[in-house]
Design a protein around this motif. Sequence first.
Motif, PDB file in Angstrom:
ATOM      1  N   ALA A  57      -0.924   5.551  18.579  1.00  0.00           N
ATOM      2  CA  ALA A  57       0.380   4.904  18.345  1.00  0.00           C
ATOM      3  C   ALA A  57       0.135   3.405  18.228  1.00  0.00           C
ATOM      4  N   SER A  58      -0.801   3.034  17.381  1.00  0.00           N
ATOM      5  CA  SER A  58      -1.311   1.659  17.323  1.00  0.00           C
ATOM      6  C   SER A  58      -0.581   0.772  16.318  1.00  0.00           C
ATOM      7  N   GLY A  59       0.473   1.289  15.679  1.00  0.00           N
ATOM      8  CA  GLY A  59       1.254   0.449  14.765  1.00  0.00           C
ATOM      9  C   GLY A  59       0.675   0.385  13.360  1.00  0.00           C
ATOM     10  N   GLY A  60       1.179  -0.565  12.578  1.00  0.00           N
ATOM     11  CA  GLY A  60       0.862  -0.638  11.148  1.00  0.00           C
ATOM     12  C   GLY A  60      -0.280  -1.573  10.822  1.00  0.00           C
ATOM     13  N   ILE A  61      -0.206  -2.195   9.637  1.00  0.00           N
ATOM     14  CA  ILE A  61      -1.342  -2.994   9.135  1.00  0.00           C
ATOM     15  C   ILE A  61      -0.937  -4.424   8.755  1.00  0.00           C
ATOM     16  N   GLY A  62       0.319  -4.796   8.999  1.00  0.00           N
ATOM     17  CA  GLY A  62       0.874  -6.026   8.394  1.00  0.00           C
ATOM     18  C   GLY A  62       0.153  -7.322   8.711  1.00  0.00           C
ATOM     19  N   ALA A  63      -0.554  -7.393   9.845  1.00  0.00           N
ATOM     20  CA  ALA A  63      -1.250  -8.649  10.163  1.00  0.00           C
ATOM     21  C   ALA A  63      -2.619  -8.714   9.509  1.00  0.00           C
ATOM     22  N   ASN A  64      -3.040  -7.625   8.926  1.00  0.00           N
ATOM     23  CA  ASN A  64      -4.351  -7.575   8.253  1.00  0.00           C
ATOM     24  C   ASN A  64      -4.120  -7.738   6.742  1.00  0.00           C
ATOM     25  N   HIS A  65      -4.067  -8.990   6.311  1.00  0.00           N
ATOM     26  CA  HIS A  65      -3.689  -9.252   4.916  1.00  0.00           C
ATOM     27  C   HIS A  65      -4.697  -8.680   3.926  1.00  0.00           C
ATOM     28  N   ALA A  66      -5.972  -8.613   4.340  1.00  0.00           N
ATOM     29  CA  ALA A  66      -6.985  -8.023   3.440  1.00  0.00           C
ATOM     30  C   ALA A  66      -6.646  -6.546   3.200  1.00  0.00           C
ATOM     31  N   LEU A  67      -6.233  -5.859   4.272  1.00  0.00           N
ATOM     32  CA  LEU A  67      -5.890  -4.441   4.136  1.00  0.00           C
ATOM     33  C   LEU A  67      -4.592  -4.264   3.331  1.00  0.00           C
ATOM     34  N   VAL A  68      -3.647  -5.174   3.557  1.00  0.00           N
ATOM     35  CA  VAL A  68      -2.398  -5.124   2.774  1.00  0.00           C
ATOM     36  C   VAL A  68      -2.723  -5.278   1.286  1.00  0.00           C
ATOM     37  N   ARG A  69      -3.572  -6.236   0.977  1.00  0.00           N
ATOM     38  CA  ARG A  69      -3.936  -6.456  -0.453  1.00  0.00           C
ATOM     39  C   ARG A  69      -4.690  -5.249  -0.999  1.00  0.00           C
ATOM     40  N   HIS A  70      -5.578  -4.680  -0.175  1.00  0.00           N
ATOM     41  CA  HIS A  70      -6.356  -3.525  -0.610  1.00  0.00           C
ATOM     42  C   HIS A  70      -5.425  -2.357  -0.973  1.00  0.00           C
ATOM     43  N   ASN A  71      -4.362  -2.194  -0.197  1.00  0.00           N
ATOM     44  CA  ASN A  71      -3.437  -1.067  -0.412  1.00  0.00           C
ATOM     45  C   ASN A  71      -2.318  -1.396  -1.395  1.00  0.00           C
ATOM     46  N   TRP A  72      -2.278  -2.644  -1.865  1.00  0.00           N
ATOM     47  CA  TRP A  72      -1.145  -3.111  -2.689  1.00  0.00           C
ATOM     48  C   TRP A  72      -0.995  -2.231  -3.939  1.00  0.00           C
ATOM     49  N   PRO A  73       0.185  -1.667  -4.162  1.00  0.00           N
ATOM     50  CA  PRO A  73       0.348  -0.746  -5.298  1.00  0.00           C
ATOM     51  C   PRO A  73       0.524  -1.472  -6.632  1.00  0.00           C
ATOM     52  N   ALA A  74       0.006  -0.893  -7.691  1.00  0.00           N
ATOM     53  CA  ALA A  74       0.116  -1.510  -9.016  1.00  0.00           C
ATOM     54  C   ALA A  74       1.580  -1.691  -9.415  1.00  0.00           C
ATOM     55  N   ARG A  75       2.457  -0.805  -8.925  1.00  0.00           N
ATOM     56  CA  ARG A  75       3.875  -0.897  -9.335  1.00  0.00           C
ATOM     57  C   ARG A  75       4.524  -2.185  -8.818  1.00  0.00           C
ATOM     58  N   LEU A  76       3.905  -2.845  -7.832  1.00  0.00           N
ATOM     59  CA  LEU A  76       4.447  -4.107  -7.325  1.00  0.00           C
ATOM     60  C   LEU A  76       3.709  -5.313  -7.888  1.00  0.00           C
ATOM     61  N   GLY A  77       2.966  -5.110  -8.967  1.00  0.00           N
ATOM     62  CA  GLY A  77       2.260  -6.236  -9.582  1.00  0.00           C
ATOM     63  C   GLY A  77       1.047  -6.647  -8.762  1.00  0.00           C
ATOM     64  N   GLU A  78       0.580  -7.868  -9.002  1.00  0.00           N
ATOM     65  CA  GLU A  78      -0.584  -8.385  -8.279  1.00  0.00           C
ATOM     66  C   GLU A  78      -0.212  -8.689  -6.826  1.00  0.00           C
ATOM     67  N   PRO A  79      -1.128  -8.453  -5.888  1.00  0.00           N
ATOM     68  CA  PRO A  79      -0.817  -8.866  -4.504  1.00  0.00           C
ATOM     69  C   PRO A  79      -0.723 -10.383  -4.402  1.00  0.00           C
ATOM     70  N   PRO A  80       0.118 -10.891  -3.520  1.00  0.00           N
ATOM     71  CA  PRO A  80       0.262 -12.347  -3.402  1.00  0.00           C
ATOM     72  C   PRO A  80      -1.022 -12.987  -2.882  1.00  0.00           C
ATOM     73  N   ALA A  81      -1.325 -14.190  -3.378  1.00  0.00           N
ATOM     74  CA  ALA A  81      -2.466 -14.934  -2.837  1.00  0.00           C
ATOM     75  C   ALA A  81      -2.091 -15.500  -1.471  1.00  0.00           C
ATOM     76  N   ARG A  82      -0.810 -15.868  -1.341  1.00  0.00           N
ATOM     77  CA  ARG A  82      -0.361 -16.448  -0.063  1.00  0.00           C
ATOM     78  C   ARG A  82       0.744 -15.565   0.509  1.00  0.00           C
ATOM     79  N   MET A  83       0.525 -15.120   1.728  1.00  0.00           N
ATOM     80  CA  MET A  83       1.544 -14.337   2.433  1.00  0.00           C
ATOM     81  C   MET A  83       1.671 -14.893   3.839  1.00  0.00           C
ATOM     82  N   LEU A  84       2.813 -14.656   4.453  1.00  0.00           N
ATOM     83  CA  LEU A  84       2.977 -14.943   5.871  1.00  0.00           C
ATOM     84  C   LEU A  84       3.030 -13.614   6.611  1.00  0.00           C
ATOM     85  N   SER A  85       2.868 -13.673   7.928  1.00  0.00           N
ATOM     86  CA  SER A  85       2.847 -12.447   8.726  1.00  0.00           C
ATOM     87  C   SER A  85       4.170 -12.267   9.456  1.00  0.00           C
ATOM     88  N   GLY A  86       4.797 -11.135   9.204  1.00  0.00           N
ATOM     89  CA  GLY A  86       6.035 -10.807   9.913  1.00  0.00           C
ATOM     90  C   GLY A  86       5.782  -9.945  11.128  1.00  0.00           C
TER      91      GLY A  86
END
Length: 386
Positions: A57-86
């Motif tokens: 029950a370790s939660g999601g991936i949102g603070a790991n921006h590399a993993l977020v970019r890796h999983n970023w779907p093509a339907r949402l365009g290019e992953p952002p170069a700059r993101m903040l962590s929510g």
Amino acid sequence: LISLRFRHRVTGLTRSAGTVDGVAGEILEESAAERGQASARTVTGSFAIRAQAVVVASGGIGANHALVRHNWPARLGEPPARMLSGVPAHVDGAMLAVAEGAGGRLINGDRMWHYVEGIANWAPIWPAHAIRILPGPSSLWFDARGNRLPVPLFPGFDTLGTLEHLRRTGFDHSWFVASRSIVAKEFALSGSEQNPDLTGRSWRQVIQRARAGMPLPVQAFLDKGEDFIVETDFSRLVARMNALGGAGLIDEAHLRAQIEARDRDADNPYGKDLQVTALRGARAYLGDRLIRTAKPHRILDPAHGPLVAVRLNILTRKSLGGLMTDLSSRVLGGDGAPVPGLYAAGEAAGFGGGGLHGYRALEGTFLGGCIFSGRIAGRAAAKAVG
Ligand SMILES: Cc1cc2nc3c(=O)[nH]c(=O)nc-3n(C[C@H](O)[C@H](O)[C@H](O)COP(=O)(O)OP(=O)(O)OC[C@H]3O[C@@H](n4cnc5c(N)ncnc54)[C@H](O)[C@@H]3O)c2cc1C
């Protein structure tokens, strides 16, 4: 009966004869760090705990921006170069790979729920800490070049639709332009520090939301937030938007023309601006009229000023995919069979099953899936071990 092991970081699952029978990991140095300070990550020892069943029950991936970019779907365009962590730093997705290594199957990693109304927290609790504005319907929303977003991408209308649109603009940020009156009435901020009335359980303070005036947490952002620009003069406002967002990106006359067009309809009961129409519709509901919507007015009316421009950033928040489970929250392997002894719940399991919500979700209903899948996992594990 319950033993909490703070400063214990799980890095592996142990197995005997194919059954997951415990966790192993590192003990971190004790830390007296205050809230908002990073605690030490110095490893002082190791541990291993055996158990009849293990629930991830370790939660999601949102603070790991590399993993977020890796999983970023093509339907949402290019992953952002700059993101903040929510989300806090511990939401690093590391346990997903650990569970996968123990035989679990990860699915629907491309399903994510990130917001487009992120502002850098002036008093961060975690690295790149973003606060989300939960906006009412009046702020005008422009892309980085100052083009108003298309209908129906109004504030608070369609989180993922707006994210998809903005990813195709070629820029990571967008803008709200509003009057001070709109900001005072319509900017709600996510996060416990931003809602002292709710976290302090004070009905008296909650009722104040219906009163006129700038909420103190919002005023703090107007004063100290790096994304906020407050100006009485429109030319000066645009100059500062260009200084912050990129030189020459916004043409003052183009921006002014769009705001004036909208303002004409704010004064006109027969106006055809669909955002103003939506605003009037929202005000037909008493709750929204009292605490979520400003009375329609011209944004450029100095009586409602000064003007406020807010640079909006993409902030990571929820992982809608994760460990695939069956209806008993048992983690399933690549062959579709349960991995003996291993369960998953909450965001690590995509809020249940590996993606309970599908590609989208109903805003604010995520915690229900966490609690429900946790209850199912607990009951199923207890039943399995007798
Ligand atoms: C600011 C904010 C606002 C939100 N608002 C809403 C909302 O309005 N409605 C809604 O439904 N949802 C909301 N969410 C989302 C919701 O809070 C999360 O999806 C939910 O808390 C996830 O719960 P969880 O128990 O699965 O994981 P988490 O709450 O992330 O807990 C995971 C736990 O596992 C621990 N952990 C992780 N890895 C390891 C490891 N390797 N070893 C040991 N321990 C580890 C972490 O320290 C943490 O204690 C919000 C989230 C945030 C951050």
